[in-house]
Design an enzyme around this catalytic site. Sequence first.
Site, PDB file in Angstrom:
ATOM      1  N   GLN A 130       0.833  -1.211   0.000  1.00 22.01           N
ATOM      2  CA  GLN A 130       0.000   0.000   0.000  1.00 22.01           C
ATOM      3  C   GLN A 130       0.867   1.261   0.000  1.00 22.01           C
ATOM      4  OE1 GLN A 130      -3.255  -0.432   2.812  1.00 22.01           O
ATOM      5  NE2 GLN A 130      -4.066  -2.151   1.639  1.00 22.01           N
ATOM      6  N   ASP A 166      -7.379   5.679  22.063  1.00 26.79           N
ATOM      7  CA  ASP A 166      -6.806   5.555  23.406  1.00 26.79           C
ATOM      8  C   ASP A 166      -6.974   6.869  24.174  1.00 26.79           C
ATOM      9  OD1 ASP A 166      -5.612   2.904  22.771  1.00 26.79           O
ATOM     10  OD2 ASP A 166      -4.482   4.112  21.345  1.00 26.79           O
ATOM     11  N   HIS A 206       0.330   2.028  19.969  1.00 24.29           N
ATOM     12  CA  HIS A 206      -1.073   1.646  20.174  1.00 24.29           C
ATOM     13  C   HIS A 206      -1.077   0.158  20.534  1.00 24.29           C
ATOM     14  CE1 HIS A 206      -5.329   1.024  19.773  1.00 24.29           C
ATOM     15  NE2 HIS A 206      -5.101   0.064  18.905  1.00 24.29           N
TER      16      HIS A 206
HETATM   17  N1  NAD Z   1      -5.448   1.927  15.998  1.00 24.86           N
HETATM   18  C1  NAD Z   1      -6.583   1.705  16.648  1.00 24.86           C
HETATM   19  O1  NAD Z   1      -6.940   2.444  17.570  1.00 24.86           O
HETATM   20  C2  NAD Z   1      -7.497   0.557  16.270  1.00 24.86           C
HETATM   21  C3  NAD Z   1      -8.725   0.411  16.922  1.00 24.86           C
HETATM   22  C4  NAD Z   1      -9.567  -0.618  16.559  1.00 24.86           C
HETATM   23  C5  NAD Z   1      -9.181  -1.529  15.563  1.00 24.86           C
HETATM   24  N2  NAD Z   1      -7.967  -1.368  14.961  1.00 24.86           N
HETATM   25  C6  NAD Z   1      -7.531  -2.276  13.895  1.00 24.86           C
HETATM   26  O2  NAD Z   1      -8.232  -1.923  12.700  1.00 24.86           O
HETATM   27  C7  NAD Z   1      -8.250  -3.028  11.823  1.00 24.86           C
HETATM   28  C8  NAD Z   1      -9.646  -3.243  11.240  1.00 24.86           C
HETATM   29  O3  NAD Z   1     -10.560  -3.563  12.254  1.00 24.86           O
HETATM   30  P1  NAD Z   1     -12.043  -4.069  11.895  1.00 24.86           P
HETATM   31  O4  NAD Z   1     -12.701  -4.343  13.204  1.00 24.86           O
HETATM   32  O5  NAD Z   1     -12.688  -3.180  10.921  1.00 24.86           O
HETATM   33  O6  NAD Z   1     -11.684  -5.468  11.206  1.00 24.86           O
HETATM   34  P2  NAD Z   1     -12.568  -6.349  10.211  1.00 24.86           P
HETATM   35  O7  NAD Z   1     -11.908  -7.696  10.216  1.00 24.86           O
HETATM   36  O8  NAD Z   1     -14.014  -6.241  10.514  1.00 24.86           O
HETATM   37  O9  NAD Z   1     -12.318  -5.644   8.812  1.00 24.86           O
HETATM   38  C9  NAD Z   1     -11.060  -5.601   8.204  1.00 24.86           C
HETATM   39  C10 NAD Z   1     -11.283  -5.551   6.712  1.00 24.86           C
HETATM   40  O10 NAD Z   1     -10.018  -5.356   6.116  1.00 24.86           O
HETATM   41  C11 NAD Z   1      -9.982  -6.141   4.946  1.00 24.86           C
HETATM   42  N3  NAD Z   1      -8.608  -6.344   4.516  1.00 24.86           N
HETATM   43  C12 NAD Z   1      -7.709  -7.256   4.916  1.00 24.86           C
HETATM   44  N4  NAD Z   1      -6.575  -7.124   4.229  1.00 24.86           N
HETATM   45  C13 NAD Z   1      -6.734  -6.094   3.376  1.00 24.86           C
HETATM   46  C14 NAD Z   1      -5.931  -5.487   2.385  1.00 24.86           C
HETATM   47  N5  NAD Z   1      -4.698  -5.954   2.138  1.00 24.86           N
HETATM   48  N6  NAD Z   1      -6.419  -4.448   1.691  1.00 24.86           N
HETATM   49  C15 NAD Z   1      -7.666  -4.008   1.919  1.00 24.86           C
HETATM   50  N7  NAD Z   1      -8.508  -4.556   2.818  1.00 24.86           N
HETATM   51  C16 NAD Z   1      -8.042  -5.576   3.549  1.00 24.86           C
HETATM   52  C17 NAD Z   1     -10.712  -7.424   5.340  1.00 24.86           C
HETATM   53  O11 NAD Z   1     -11.147  -8.154   4.212  1.00 24.86           O
HETATM   54  C18 NAD Z   1     -11.872  -6.852   6.143  1.00 24.86           C
HETATM   55  O12 NAD Z   1     -12.994  -6.540   5.337  1.00 24.86           O
HETATM   56  C19 NAD Z   1      -7.711  -4.205  12.634  1.00 24.86           C
HETATM   57  O13 NAD Z   1      -6.339  -4.366  12.318  1.00 24.86           O
HETATM   58  C20 NAD Z   1      -7.853  -3.740  14.058  1.00 24.86           C
HETATM   59  O14 NAD Z   1      -6.936  -4.383  14.932  1.00 24.86           O
HETATM   60  C21 NAD Z   1      -7.125  -0.346  15.297  1.00 24.86           C
END
Ligand code: NAD
Length: 342
Positions: free
Chosen positions: A111, A158, A186
């Site tokens: 990406q 957070d 994080h």
């Molecule tokens: N930084 C933060 O504060 C924070 C908070 C909550 C969640 N997160 C992270 O955010 C991410 C997403 O969470 P979610 O609950 O929406 O997960 P989710 O599993 O519901 O959705 C993730 C989506 O990403 C897609 N995906 C996977 N690889 C991909 C790629 N290479 N290109 C494009 N799309 C891709 C999957 O097919 C899925 O539809 C997770 O990694 C989670 O740990 C971060």
Amino acid sequence: MASIKVLVTGAAGQIAYSLLHSIAKGDVFGQDQTITLVMLDIPPMATVLKGVEMELEDCALPLLKEVISTTDYKEAFSDIDVAILVGAMPRREGMERKDLLKANAGIFQGQGKALDQYAKKSVKVLVVGNPANTNCLIASKCAPSIPKKNFSCLTRLDQNRAQSQVASRVGVAANSVCNVIIWGNHSSTQYPDVRHALVCTADGTVSPVPAVVKDDAWLNGDFITTVQKRGGAVIAARKLSSAMSAAKAIGDHVRDWWFGINNKVCCSGASKLWTSMGVYSDGSHYGIPEDIIYSFPVTIQNRDYTIVDGLEINDASRARMDETAKELVEERDAALQFLSSS
Ligand SMILES: NC(=O)c1ccc[n+]([C@@H]2O[C@H](COP(=O)([O-])OP(=O)(O)OC[C@H]3O[C@@H](n4cnc5c(N)ncnc54)[C@H](O)[C@@H]3O)[C@@H](O)[C@H]2O)c1
């Protein structure tokens, strides 16, 4: 006003399901900004993406000029103004942390290259997918034609969690607490710091949080661990990770980056307002090592952040800030090793 093009990856996932609607109705870029919303996910999710696209159409939103759903990087990243990188490989049961790092280093390498090749050079990039700090670093390294300052990762969730914990302890509204800092990663090593935070009490006075809370044992103990472990607590209860609150935090982060920190809150009495963002460390702030993405307090002007310097750091804070930095250095070294050997 020219329309803007905003990419959300992981667009078929649960965070995106809350986030897309919020962006499309003007919560993030304002009520007079039209938007082309680009949604990227992986090929197996193409049908789900179409469903989300249909729902967005059915919302009949006046600011939504166009919706593009795609599984193709060139189509997704071309000429974008903002990239919100939510999609990532999730941690599956039995998966080791190093395997998660490796899978995601590969995704964010791809990406980053797509950003470098297709996006506007002014693109603002927010990385949400975990491990967010290290994924952000990898994406930035793979996009050398885009300034490092255009990359950040999300620690606003957070910060919001910490702000809300203090507000409910003191009995004020959440926006009556400001200048909470999240230092570092994080992850559960993050350091939520309220030593410089302020609270506006009912009579309108603005006071340091520790002086109003009057319970240092709580602030240095349960408060910190509650914020550090909040993500896990939500997963344990919901069997899914935080999504509604993550989408809200993404909106807060991007809106502040776009417009500057909203000071129409009770804490407008504070002389300087800051927010926490995971940003590139060049080694010149608070003794944090260079070449990691570390969450610092920042002020924002003209869509450009400045790390707040000069805050007094005591020994206990120093130890916590160093511990989370050490974890980030280890993550970076492991991710870079995977990329060099692949
Ligand atoms: N930084 C933060 O504060 C924070 C908070 C909550 C969640 N997160 C992270 O955010 C991410 C997403 O969470 P979610 O609950 O929406 O997960 P989710 O599993 O519901 O959705 C993730 C989506 O990403 C897609 N995906 C996977 N690889 C991909 C790629 N290479 N290109 C494009 N799309 C891709 C999957 O097919 C899925 O539809 C997770 O990694 C989670 O740990 C971060």
